[in-house]
Design an enzyme around this catalytic site. Structure first.
Site, PDB file in Angstrom:
ATOM      1  N   HIS A   1       0.853  -1.191   0.000  1.00 54.33           N
ATOM      2  CA  HIS A   1       0.000   0.000   0.000  1.00 54.33           C
ATOM      3  C   HIS A   1       0.891   1.245   0.000  1.00 54.33           C
ATOM      4  O   HIS A   1       2.057   1.182   0.437  1.00 54.33           O
ATOM      5  CB  HIS A   1      -0.906   0.007   1.238  1.00 54.33           C
ATOM      6  CG  HIS A   1      -2.017  -0.995   1.164  1.00 54.33           C
ATOM      7  ND1 HIS A   1      -3.141  -0.936   1.966  1.00 54.33           N
ATOM      8  CD2 HIS A   1      -2.194  -2.071   0.352  1.00 54.33           C
ATOM      9  CE1 HIS A   1      -3.958  -1.940   1.670  1.00 54.33           C
ATOM     10  NE2 HIS A   1      -3.406  -2.644   0.702  1.00 54.33           N
TER      11      HIS A   1
ATOM     12  N   CYS B   1      -6.175   2.292   5.594  1.00 53.71           N
ATOM     13  CA  CYS B   1      -6.749   1.011   6.025  1.00 53.71           C
ATOM     14  C   CYS B   1      -6.091   0.629   7.359  1.00 53.71           C
ATOM     15  O   CYS B   1      -5.069   1.212   7.740  1.00 53.71           O
ATOM     16  CB  CYS B   1      -6.506  -0.059   4.961  1.00 53.71           C
ATOM     17  SG  CYS B   1      -4.825  -0.703   4.968  1.00 53.71           S
TER      18      CYS B   1
ATOM     19  N   GLU C   1       1.161   3.910   1.781  1.00 55.21           N
ATOM     20  CA  GLU C   1       1.756   4.339   3.045  1.00 55.21           C
ATOM     21  C   GLU C   1       2.916   3.429   3.449  1.00 55.21           C
ATOM     22  O   GLU C   1       3.961   3.883   3.932  1.00 55.21           O
ATOM     23  CB  GLU C   1       0.696   4.329   4.158  1.00 55.21           C
ATOM     24  CG  GLU C   1      -0.426   5.333   3.961  1.00 55.21           C
ATOM     25  CD  GLU C   1      -1.614   4.799   3.148  1.00 55.21           C
ATOM     26  OE1 GLU C   1      -1.407   3.948   2.266  1.00 55.21           O
ATOM     27  OE2 GLU C   1      -2.747   5.245   3.392  1.00 55.21           O
TER      28      GLU C   1
HETATM   29  N1  LIG Z   1      -4.971   4.443   2.309  1.00 50.18           N
HETATM   30  C1  LIG Z   1      -4.866   3.358   1.534  1.00 50.18           C
HETATM   31  N2  LIG Z   1      -5.877   2.508   1.498  1.00 50.18           N
HETATM   32  C2  LIG Z   1      -5.743   1.431   0.701  1.00 50.18           C
HETATM   33  N3  LIG Z   1      -6.597   0.417   0.469  1.00 50.18           N
HETATM   34  C3  LIG Z   1      -6.017  -0.410  -0.427  1.00 50.18           C
HETATM   35  N4  LIG Z   1      -4.791   0.036  -0.757  1.00 50.18           N
HETATM   36  C4  LIG Z   1      -4.601   1.179  -0.067  1.00 50.18           C
HETATM   37  C5  LIG Z   1      -3.516   2.110  -0.030  1.00 50.18           C
HETATM   38  O1  LIG Z   1      -2.473   1.985  -0.677  1.00 50.18           O
HETATM   39  N5  LIG Z   1      -3.712   3.183   0.805  1.00 50.18           N
END
Ligand SMILES: Nc1nc2[nH]cnc2c(=O)[nH]1
Length: 161
Positions: A57, A86, A59
């Site tokens: 992801h 998330c 972050e």
């Molecule tokens: N904030 C965030 N939510 C997600 N949900 C699925 N992938 C991501 C991501 O990279 N960042």
């Protein structure tokens, strides 16, 4: 001390996510910003589609890339993200300890247009799953017998205090 929210950086988190979608990726980006000066220290996008790593992801990618570059946490930083994190990313952010998270979309806004998740939950139900007692969660967990399961923790504390 964090500066006021910078609308240009919020917009950048959206634009970068859009570029990621156009390049075949998922719609998330993360900017790590010096909280005192507003300087962008790092930009990252969701790399799940590209790498096949379900933890990639935006972050998490940002935290990892900054760690490789020598920054061991995000103290003194603000984190600008496309959508509210998330639970996995939120947990990682608690470990990384920035000053603040600024998000463009809320999880509800994201959920109106986008579905993600996996075998056990959708993004919409992920927080609900964590709110349940471990015994009531969709992903089962049980304790297995071990002679001294806390030996590694005792040894770590003996060495590091
Ligand atoms: N904030 C965030 N939510 C997600 N949900 C699925 N992938 C991501 C991501 O990279 N960042």
């Amino acid at each position: 001390m964090s500066r006021p929210v910078d609308p240009a950086l919020v917009r950048r988190s959206v634009d970068l996510a859009l570029e990621n979608v156009e390049a075949g990726g998922k719609p998330f980006a993360c900017l790590v910003v010096d909280a005192a000066t507003g300087e962008v220290l790092h930009e990252a996008t969701n790399q799940v589609s590209r790498t096949g790593d379900v933890t990639a992801h935006a972050e998490i990618v940002a935290i990892r890339e900054l760690a490789v570059a020598g920054r061991r946490d995000l103290t003194g930083c603000d984190v600008y993200v496309t959508a509210y994190p998330c639970p996995m990313c939120l947990g990682a952010l608690y470990y990384a300890a920035p000053e603040r998270v600024v998000h463009a979309a809320t999880r509800e806004q994201e959920g109106e247009h986008y579905e993600d998740g996996g075998r056990y939950m959708t993004l919409a139900t992920f927080y609900d799953e964590y709110a349940r007692a471990p015994s009531a969660r969709a992903l089962p967990a049980e304790q297995g017998a071990a002679e001294d399961p806390v030996a590694p923790f005792r040894e770590w504390t003996r060495r590091h205090g």
